[in-house]
Design a protein around this motif. Structure first.
Motif, PDB file in Angstrom:
ATOM      1  N   VAL A 183     165.001  26.286 -32.671  1.00  0.00           N
ATOM      2  CA  VAL A 183     163.838  26.247 -31.774  1.00  0.00           C
ATOM      3  C   VAL A 183     163.997  27.334 -30.713  1.00  0.00           C
ATOM      4  O   VAL A 183     164.879  27.262 -29.852  1.00  0.00           O
ATOM      5  N   ASN A 184     163.149  28.333 -30.774  1.00  0.00           N
ATOM      6  CA  ASN A 184     163.160  29.469 -29.840  1.00  0.00           C
ATOM      7  C   ASN A 184     161.704  29.843 -29.556  1.00  0.00           C
ATOM      8  O   ASN A 184     161.299  30.984 -29.659  1.00  0.00           O
ATOM      9  N   SER A 185     160.921  28.851 -29.204  1.00  0.00           N
ATOM     10  CA  SER A 185     159.460  28.937 -29.270  1.00  0.00           C
ATOM     11  C   SER A 185     158.805  29.487 -28.015  1.00  0.00           C
ATOM     12  O   SER A 185     159.314  29.342 -26.900  1.00  0.00           O
ATOM     13  N   MET A 186     157.628  30.058 -28.217  1.00  0.00           N
ATOM     14  CA  MET A 186     156.756  30.388 -27.095  1.00  0.00           C
ATOM     15  C   MET A 186     156.181  29.117 -26.484  1.00  0.00           C
ATOM     16  O   MET A 186     156.015  29.005 -25.283  1.00  0.00           O
ATOM     17  N   GLY A 187     155.880  28.135 -27.333  1.00  0.00           N
ATOM     18  CA  GLY A 187     155.313  26.879 -26.871  1.00  0.00           C
ATOM     19  C   GLY A 187     156.371  25.923 -26.341  1.00  0.00           C
ATOM     20  O   GLY A 187     157.579  26.124 -26.507  1.00  0.00           O
ATOM     21  N   SER A 188     155.907  24.854 -25.745  1.00  0.00           N
ATOM     22  CA  SER A 188     156.786  23.858 -25.139  1.00  0.00           C
ATOM     23  C   SER A 188     156.974  22.663 -26.064  1.00  0.00           C
ATOM     24  O   SER A 188     156.050  22.252 -26.769  1.00  0.00           O
ATOM     25  N   VAL A 189     158.180  22.085 -26.057  1.00  0.00           N
ATOM     26  CA  VAL A 189     158.437  20.861 -26.820  1.00  0.00           C
ATOM     27  C   VAL A 189     158.179  19.616 -25.992  1.00  0.00           C
ATOM     28  O   VAL A 189     158.250  18.501 -26.516  1.00  0.00           O
ATOM     29  N   THR A 190     157.874  19.790 -24.707  1.00  0.00           N
ATOM     30  CA  THR A 190     157.621  18.655 -23.822  1.00  0.00           C
ATOM     31  C   THR A 190     156.235  18.773 -23.187  1.00  0.00           C
ATOM     32  O   THR A 190     155.713  19.868 -22.986  1.00  0.00           O
ATOM     33  N   THR A 191     155.686  17.636 -22.854  1.00  0.00           N
ATOM     34  CA  THR A 191     154.398  17.597 -22.165  1.00  0.00           C
ATOM     35  C   THR A 191     154.586  17.981 -20.699  1.00  0.00           C
ATOM     36  O   THR A 191     155.711  18.209 -20.243  1.00  0.00           O
ATOM     37  N   SER A 192     153.511  18.043 -19.952  1.00  0.00           N
ATOM     38  CA  SER A 192     153.570  18.433 -18.543  1.00  0.00           C
ATOM     39  C   SER A 192     154.539  17.531 -17.773  1.00  0.00           C
ATOM     40  O   SER A 192     154.485  16.306 -17.880  1.00  0.00           O
ATOM     41  N   GLY A 193     155.449  18.167 -17.048  1.00  0.00           N
ATOM     42  CA  GLY A 193     156.467  17.431 -16.318  1.00  0.00           C
ATOM     43  C   GLY A 193     157.826  17.451 -16.984  1.00  0.00           C
ATOM     44  O   GLY A 193     158.826  17.008 -16.406  1.00  0.00           O
ATOM     45  N   ASP A 194     157.899  17.922 -18.225  1.00  0.00           N
ATOM     46  CA  ASP A 194     159.164  18.162 -18.930  1.00  0.00           C
ATOM     47  C   ASP A 194     159.968  16.900 -19.237  1.00  0.00           C
ATOM     48  O   ASP A 194     161.173  16.972 -19.477  1.00  0.00           O
ATOM     49  N   ARG A 195     159.322  15.752 -19.279  1.00  0.00           N
ATOM     50  CA  ARG A 195     160.035  14.501 -19.520  1.00  0.00           C
ATOM     51  C   ARG A 195     159.811  13.972 -20.932  1.00  0.00           C
ATOM     52  O   ARG A 195     160.756  13.538 -21.604  1.00  0.00           O
ATOM     53  N   TYR A 196     158.585  14.017 -21.392  1.00  0.00           N
ATOM     54  CA  TYR A 196     158.231  13.404 -22.674  1.00  0.00           C
ATOM     55  C   TYR A 196     158.093  14.477 -23.760  1.00  0.00           C
ATOM     56  O   TYR A 196     157.510  15.538 -23.541  1.00  0.00           O
ATOM     57  N   PHE A 197     158.596  14.174 -24.937  1.00  0.00           N
ATOM     58  CA  PHE A 197     158.502  15.084 -26.073  1.00  0.00           C
ATOM     59  C   PHE A 197     157.166  14.905 -26.791  1.00  0.00           C
ATOM     60  O   PHE A 197     156.707  13.780 -27.006  1.00  0.00           O
ATOM     61  N   TRP A 198     156.575  16.025 -27.212  1.00  0.00           N
ATOM     62  CA  TRP A 198     155.393  15.945 -28.054  1.00  0.00           C
ATOM     63  C   TRP A 198     155.696  15.174 -29.339  1.00  0.00           C
ATOM     64  O   TRP A 198     154.824  14.507 -29.906  1.00  0.00           O
TER      65      TRP A 198
END
Length: 334
Positions: A183-198
């Motif tokens: 995983v070296n993505s432009m996108g985020s693996v977490t929702t806003s706030g960086d706590r919950y994973f998509w």
């Protein structure tokens, strides 16, 4: 329906598959190899706009070669493709390869991520990736580390350090499906706030924290990228890619392996937002270790769905298991 993972919750829960990692923490990069006791059927599907690959054209369903000897995932951008040469040398030493007369040529497709601007020292005198590939091949085993290891050593997602992830699942008929991902993505693996994973709806046994889905709704895009802030917008735009392998011990044709790779991209899109951008090289290899008569369409549908959810889980695990170092440009999830 909810199923259980394999014994290790790794792609190596598929019998005869082994994974090797090699990394250089001064370089802040590394390589990962998937090998088996014998050649295996493989194909690939690319959905990102900026891939870096070696020998992937021969994985198209209409190409002559049906099986490969290994697959390589590596850091290092274009330099990292040389990891395939190290793996090919190891296979040659063992007499493995595609027979052409009295010569055997190891078939080793590979893909890379860009990790050249991540806090590591890239001022090498000689390209280090062939040696990293050979070391990964020589250490391939049933058990292997995920997180900041192998090709995931210096990977970054948008909001946290990325990494190497894996997951597996066993279907009711005993079929095992597994995923391996960098995983070296432009996108985020977490929702806003960086706590919950998509990927939270697909989690099994608290494998990435057990927080469940984000209770908030209405998200369109994640928070601004910390990766872009740390690297500079121009540099970060060329520094992304998620590369993965989805495998099964069910008998699949090369055409079905291609469809397995296509379907698995759904799992990437569920776990990384956004995915498949013009600035990512997102791709998935599809693999089968079984050469028996290929499964029928209805059986394949279940395998494809399992592959997609395995990949979502593996992506979250990659980030969840990443460990911090003093040279990190952005935080780890934990």
């Amino acid at each position: 329906m909810t199923y259980a993972p394999g014994l290790r919750n790794l792609i190596t829960d598929i019998a005869n598959l082994r994974v090797g990692n090699a990394q250089d923490h001064h370089l802040k990069s590394g390589s990962t190899v998937l090998v088996a006791d014998k050649p295996f059927t493989a194909s690939v599907h690319v959905m990102g706009g900026a891939p870096g690959t070696r020998e992937t054209d021969l994985l198209a369903p209409d190409k002559t070669v049906q099986q490969v000897d290994a697959l390589v995932l590596s850091g290092g951008s274009a330099f990292g493709l040389d990891a395939c040469s190290g793996v090919a040398a190891g296979l040659r030493d063992k007499g493995r390869g595609f027979a052409v007369g009295d010569v055997t040529v190891p078939i080793v497709p590979g893909a890379i991520v860009f990790d050249l601007i991540n806090g590591g020292d890239k001022d090498w005198d000689a390209n280090p990736y062939a040696a990293l590939g050979r070391a990964a091949f020589d250490t391939a085993a049933d058990d292997f580390a995920i997180g900041s290891h192998g090709a995931g050593t210096g990977a970054m997602a948008a909001r946290q350090m990325g990494g190497l992830g894996s997951a597996s699942v066993v279907l009711p008929d005993g079929t095992t499906v597994g995923a391996l991902v960098v995983v070296n993505s432009m996108g985020s693996v977490t929702t806003s706030g960086d706590r919950y994973f998509w990927a939270a709806p697909f989690e099994i046994d608290r494998e990435f924290g057990g927080l469940g889905p984000d209770p908030a709704v209405g998200y369109t895009c994640p928070d601004p990228s910390l990766k872009e802030q740390a690297m500079g917008l121009h540099a970060a735009r060329g520094a992304n890619t998620t590369i993965a392998i989805v495998a099964t011990d069910a008998p699949l044709s090369k055409v079905q392996c291609h469809r397995l790779a296509v379907t698995a991209h759904d799992g990437m899109a569920r776990a990384i937002v956004p995915s498949h951008t013009p600035l990512d090289g997102d791709l998935v290899f599809g693999v089968s270790t079984n050469e028996d008569t290929p499964v029928d369409v209805s059986t394949f549908a279940a395998i494809g769905a399992a592959g997609a959810t395995c990949l979502s889980r593996a992506i979250a695990r990659a980030v969840y298991e990443a460990t911090p170092t003093k040279t990190d440009l952005i935080p780890t999830y934990r």
